[in-house]
Design a protein around this motif. Structure first.
Motif, PDB file in Angstrom:
ATOM      1  N   TRP A  77      -8.089  -4.575  -1.377  1.00 33.35           N
ATOM      2  CA  TRP A  77      -8.126  -3.726  -0.177  1.00 33.35           C
ATOM      3  C   TRP A  77      -9.311  -4.060   0.717  1.00 33.35           C
ATOM      4  O   TRP A  77      -9.259  -3.833   1.939  1.00 33.35           O
ATOM      5  CB  TRP A  77      -8.062  -2.256  -0.565  1.00 33.35           C
ATOM      6  CG  TRP A  77      -6.769  -1.980  -1.277  1.00 33.35           C
ATOM      7  CD1 TRP A  77      -6.593  -1.481  -2.523  1.00 33.35           C
ATOM      8  CD2 TRP A  77      -5.446  -2.279  -0.782  1.00 33.35           C
ATOM      9  NE1 TRP A  77      -5.257  -1.433  -2.852  1.00 33.35           N
ATOM     10  CE2 TRP A  77      -4.529  -1.919  -1.798  1.00 33.35           C
ATOM     11  CE3 TRP A  77      -4.950  -2.808   0.403  1.00 33.35           C
ATOM     12  CZ2 TRP A  77      -3.148  -2.075  -1.662  1.00 33.35           C
ATOM     13  CZ3 TRP A  77      -3.584  -2.976   0.564  1.00 33.35           C
ATOM     14  CH2 TRP A  77      -2.700  -2.601  -0.462  1.00 33.35           C
ATOM     15  N   VAL A 132       0.398   3.505  -3.313  1.00 31.30           N
ATOM     16  CA  VAL A 132      -0.867   4.224  -3.222  1.00 31.30           C
ATOM     17  C   VAL A 132      -0.885   5.473  -4.097  1.00 31.30           C
ATOM     18  O   VAL A 132      -1.959   5.920  -4.543  1.00 31.30           O
ATOM     19  CB  VAL A 132      -1.197   4.567  -1.751  1.00 31.30           C
ATOM     20  CG1 VAL A 132      -0.212   5.585  -1.192  1.00 31.30           C
ATOM     21  CG2 VAL A 132      -2.630   5.057  -1.612  1.00 31.30           C
ATOM     22  N   ASN A 133       0.268   6.031  -4.396  1.00 30.53           N
ATOM     23  CA  ASN A 133       0.323   7.216  -5.255  1.00 30.53           C
ATOM     24  C   ASN A 133       0.720   6.907  -6.692  1.00 30.53           C
ATOM     25  O   ASN A 133       0.939   7.816  -7.487  1.00 30.53           O
ATOM     26  CB  ASN A 133       1.301   8.239  -4.657  1.00 30.53           C
ATOM     27  CG  ASN A 133       0.813   8.770  -3.320  1.00 30.53           C
ATOM     28  OD1 ASN A 133      -0.365   9.054  -3.147  1.00 30.53           O
ATOM     29  ND2 ASN A 133       1.724   8.881  -2.363  1.00 30.53           N
ATOM     30  N   ALA A 137     -12.815   4.490  -2.996  1.00 28.84           N
ATOM     31  CA  ALA A 137     -12.334   5.329  -4.100  1.00 28.84           C
ATOM     32  C   ALA A 137     -12.294   4.541  -5.396  1.00 28.84           C
ATOM     33  O   ALA A 137     -12.607   5.070  -6.483  1.00 28.84           O
ATOM     34  CB  ALA A 137     -10.945   5.879  -3.756  1.00 28.84           C
ATOM     35  N   ASP A 138     -11.921   3.270  -5.313  1.00 31.22           N
ATOM     36  CA  ASP A 138     -11.876   2.429  -6.504  1.00 31.22           C
ATOM     37  C   ASP A 138     -13.275   2.191  -7.067  1.00 31.22           C
ATOM     38  O   ASP A 138     -13.501   2.281  -8.285  1.00 31.22           O
ATOM     39  CB  ASP A 138     -11.202   1.093  -6.170  1.00 31.22           C
ATOM     40  CG  ASP A 138      -9.731   1.244  -5.844  1.00 31.22           C
ATOM     41  OD1 ASP A 138      -9.128   2.251  -6.261  1.00 31.22           O
ATOM     42  OD2 ASP A 138      -9.175   0.359  -5.181  1.00 31.22           O
ATOM     43  N   TYR A 197       0.828  -1.206   0.000  1.00 32.48           N
ATOM     44  CA  TYR A 197       0.000   0.000   0.000  1.00 32.48           C
ATOM     45  C   TYR A 197       0.864   1.258   0.000  1.00 32.48           C
ATOM     46  O   TYR A 197       0.706   2.153  -0.846  1.00 32.48           O
ATOM     47  CB  TYR A 197      -0.915  -0.016   1.217  1.00 32.48           C
ATOM     48  CG  TYR A 197      -1.960   1.079   1.216  1.00 32.48           C
ATOM     49  CD1 TYR A 197      -3.208   0.866   0.644  1.00 32.48           C
ATOM     50  CD2 TYR A 197      -1.694   2.314   1.785  1.00 32.48           C
ATOM     51  CE1 TYR A 197      -4.171   1.870   0.635  1.00 32.48           C
ATOM     52  CE2 TYR A 197      -2.646   3.319   1.786  1.00 32.48           C
ATOM     53  CZ  TYR A 197      -3.885   3.096   1.212  1.00 32.48           C
ATOM     54  OH  TYR A 197      -4.817   4.084   1.192  1.00 32.48           O
ATOM     55  N   GLN A 243      -4.555   5.924  -5.388  1.00 36.91           N
ATOM     56  CA  GLN A 243      -5.577   5.094  -4.751  1.00 36.91           C
ATOM     57  C   GLN A 243      -5.841   3.806  -5.554  1.00 36.91           C
ATOM     58  O   GLN A 243      -6.943   3.274  -5.538  1.00 36.91           O
ATOM     59  CB  GLN A 243      -6.886   5.869  -4.553  1.00 36.91           C
ATOM     60  CG  GLN A 243      -6.781   6.997  -3.549  1.00 36.91           C
ATOM     61  CD  GLN A 243      -6.587   6.500  -2.126  1.00 36.91           C
ATOM     62  OE1 GLN A 243      -7.313   5.625  -1.661  1.00 36.91           O
ATOM     63  NE2 GLN A 243      -5.609   7.061  -1.429  1.00 36.91           N
ATOM     64  N   ARG A 253      -8.045   2.818   6.242  1.00 35.23           N
ATOM     65  CA  ARG A 253      -7.521   3.408   5.003  1.00 35.23           C
ATOM     66  C   ARG A 253      -7.693   2.441   3.838  1.00 35.23           C
ATOM     67  O   ARG A 253      -7.873   2.870   2.696  1.00 35.23           O
ATOM     68  CB  ARG A 253      -6.050   3.810   5.156  1.00 35.23           C
ATOM     69  CG  ARG A 253      -5.071   2.677   5.408  1.00 35.23           C
ATOM     70  CD  ARG A 253      -3.652   3.207   5.482  1.00 35.23           C
ATOM     71  NE  ARG A 253      -2.693   2.138   5.748  1.00 35.23           N
ATOM     72  CZ  ARG A 253      -1.393   2.255   5.500  1.00 35.23           C
ATOM     73  NH1 ARG A 253      -0.919   3.381   4.990  1.00 35.23           N
ATOM     74  NH2 ARG A 253      -0.578   1.256   5.778  1.00 35.23           N
ATOM     75  N   ASN A 281     -11.275   2.816   2.732  1.00 31.07           N
ATOM     76  CA  ASN A 281     -11.435   4.083   2.017  1.00 31.07           C
ATOM     77  C   ASN A 281     -10.898   3.997   0.597  1.00 31.07           C
ATOM     78  O   ASN A 281     -11.477   4.575  -0.335  1.00 31.07           O
ATOM     79  CB  ASN A 281     -10.732   5.204   2.777  1.00 31.07           C
ATOM     80  CG  ASN A 281     -11.420   5.550   4.084  1.00 31.07           C
ATOM     81  OD1 ASN A 281     -12.604   5.288   4.255  1.00 31.07           O
ATOM     82  ND2 ASN A 281     -10.672   6.102   5.034  1.00 31.07           N
ATOM     83  N   THR A 282      -9.794   3.281   0.419  1.00 32.33           N
ATOM     84  CA  THR A 282      -9.260   3.108  -0.934  1.00 32.33           C
ATOM     85  C   THR A 282     -10.194   2.247  -1.767  1.00 32.33           C
ATOM     86  O   THR A 282     -10.415   2.533  -2.957  1.00 32.33           O
ATOM     87  CB  THR A 282      -7.856   2.493  -0.870  1.00 32.33           C
ATOM     88  OG1 THR A 282      -6.951   3.471  -0.342  1.00 32.33           O
ATOM     89  CG2 THR A 282      -7.364   2.064  -2.239  1.00 32.33           C
TER      90      THR A 282
END
Length: 508
Positions: free
Chosen positions: A265, A243-244, A283-284, A239, A249, A276, A279-280
């Protein structure tokens, strides 16, 4: 859109290719070795130029320990060169190994190689303990060396190499290791897979993006199913290092890639409780939702710039949204999306008359007749099991059972009763090498949701067959669960697929 209009360089369109994987390596071996050796998963390359050995590694004990002090002696692999027998000795209690040469004469050489990537490379760990048979003896042995560099997350393997003193040919055993983190079939496979994890990138060997998400999921599932938490560190490190990357994400232009990462995730959140990861995953799912379009009446398109509607993207979309609903108290949004996704998918025509799922829809929004890849048969099963958990709708499990009955009984997908990918090749680094793993993972999720566990026998048969026919001395698996065993030079798809299988069988 016709199949030909989908870019030929996209991973999903390279599945059937036959690459001459490892051919140059195999040729080098044929010239190098004095006698044929039993093939191992990681193709032995021509010998590396000797360089300074690794720094001394200490675990329970430090490198170069006297084998006379070993607490055990197991010999998992051997080889022969000009009548000399080379053996790898493992002391499991000491997590160390040493090499021996027997039936030789003064001047014959023996040494160890140590690898931290499943036998792909060993330059800095070659010729450890190199020694020769002294005058008056017919055999000799090296000192003991550690298998793992646990302090640096190095999951290792050893092999023994040697040669007759008056001949140039070198022979080597297969790679093997101690029994640490190998208490079951699945944990042994997980340990072998973790040898292929790149500590620098936080991805798996060859740095495949969507296949890396599947490999990570397999490792997480193993921690949950087996109870062995030795590799939980891979979650946070993967991660933090990635992550960037791409669009951040774990999003990118391929919406199915995003779906695979979202589910990884979810698995990470279930194991760790770290918000976290959840949350990812949200976002996906939201990224995928942005590309739900009216073409063909709905559905998420395959790529942000390509309107093609295919099965895998939408199966992942259903499962990810249903999973989010099941983990977010009071949610209605993700549940509505999952229901809408299934209603569209069920009516789309991608499920054919034989209850198998084809790849996608053509420009006329009809089933395009492309192959029934195994992963398309499996992900929908996990999706329906997750949606049933969200809704309690028993018809979802009835439908899933019908789909699973079709795929498990298909002689096209299961020649001789053993799962085989459509156009299955001899490689482990194409996308298709990962497909069977996704299939059995989804089937396992459905099996767990059904009280009578109707697919346990099927999963056990697959696991027993792969363990017997497709495994080497390092617990690395190849592409063909029913054999033949083939020499493979790179890729993690076969290994995570086998781990997915062993996880599903153990859970069943």
């Amino acid at each position: 859109m016709t199949p030909l209009s989908v870019p030929s360089d996209h991973p999903r369109r390279r599945v059937g290719s036959r690459r001459a994987v490892g051919s140059a390596t195999a040729l080098a071996l044929a010239c190098l070795l004095a006698v044929p050796l039993t093939p191992v998963t990681r193709a032995d390359a021509a010998p590396r130029v000797a360089v300074a050995p690794d720094a001394v590694i200490c675990d329970i004990y430090c490198d170069a320990r006297d084998p006379g002090l070993a607490a055990g002696d197991r010999t998992p692999v051997s080889a022969v060169v000009h009548g000399r027998t080379l053996r790898l000795h493992i002391s499991d209690p000491d997590v160390m190994g040493w090499g021996s040469i027997e039936g030789g004469r003064a001047g014959d050489e023996v040494w160890l190689d140590r690898s931290f990537d499943g036998g792909r490379t060993w330059a800095s760990g070659s010729r450890l303990g190199a020694t020769t048979i002294p005058a008056g003896s017919a055999g000799w042995r090296t000192q003991m060396y550690n298998v793992d560099d646990w302090n640096n997350l190095g999951i290792g393997a050893l092999r023994v190499c040697g040669k007759a003193g008056d001949r140039p040919e070198i022979a080597c055993t297969g790679w093997a290791r101690n029994d640490r983190n190998a208490g079951s079939r699945s944990t042994a496979a997980a340990t072998a897979l973790m040898m292929l994890w790149d500590r620098n990138t936080g991805l798996f060997e060859t740095n495949g993006w969507w296949t890396g998400a599947n490999a990570l999921t397999a490792v997480i599932d193993n921690a949950r199913i087996s109870g062995m938490g030795s590799y939980r560190y891979v979650i946070a490190q993967t991660y933090d290092k990635n992550v960037n990357a791409r669009d951040g994400q774990f999003r990118n232009e391929y919406l199915d890639d995003t779906g695979w990462w979202g589910l990884a995730w979810i698995a990470a959140y279930d194991l760790t409780g770290d918000s976290r990861y959840l949350n990812t995953a949200r976002a996906d799912a939201d990224h995928m939702r942005a590309y739900w379009t009216s073409k063909c009446g709905g559905g998420v398109q395959w790529n942000t710039g390509i309107a093609y509607k295919n099965a895998i993207t939408n199966e992942l979309y259903i499962q990810l949204n249903a999973a989010l609903h099941n983990r977010i108290p009071g949610d209605t949004t993700y549940l509505q999306r999952a229901r809408e996704g299934w209603d569209w998918f069920r009516a789309s025509g991608m499920i054919n008359s034989g209850n198998l799922v084809n790849d996608g829809l053509n420009d006329s929004c009809a089933n395009n007749g492309q192959p029934t890849w195994t992963y398309n048969q499996g992900v929908i099963l996990g999706a329906l099991a997750e949606l049933h958990r969200a809704t309690g709708d028993a018809t979802l499990l009835t439908t899933a059972r019908s789909l699973a009955n079709a795929s498990t009984s298909s002689t096209y997908l299961n020649p001789g009763g053993v799962l085989r990918e459509v156009n299955e090749g001899d490689d482990c680094d194409s996308d298709g090498a990962s497909f069977k793993g996704a299939y059995v993972r989804g089937l396992g999720k459905l099996n767990a949701a059904l009280g009578d566990r109707p697919y346990s026998a099927y999963l056990d048969r697959q696991a027993d067959t792969a363990y017997a026919n497709d495994r080497d001395s390092l617990n690395m698996y190849g592409p063909h669960w029913n054999g033949p065993r083939v020499l493979v030079s790179s890729g993690h798809g076969c290994q995570h697929g086998a781990l997915d299988l062993l996880n599903a069988a153990q859970a069943s």
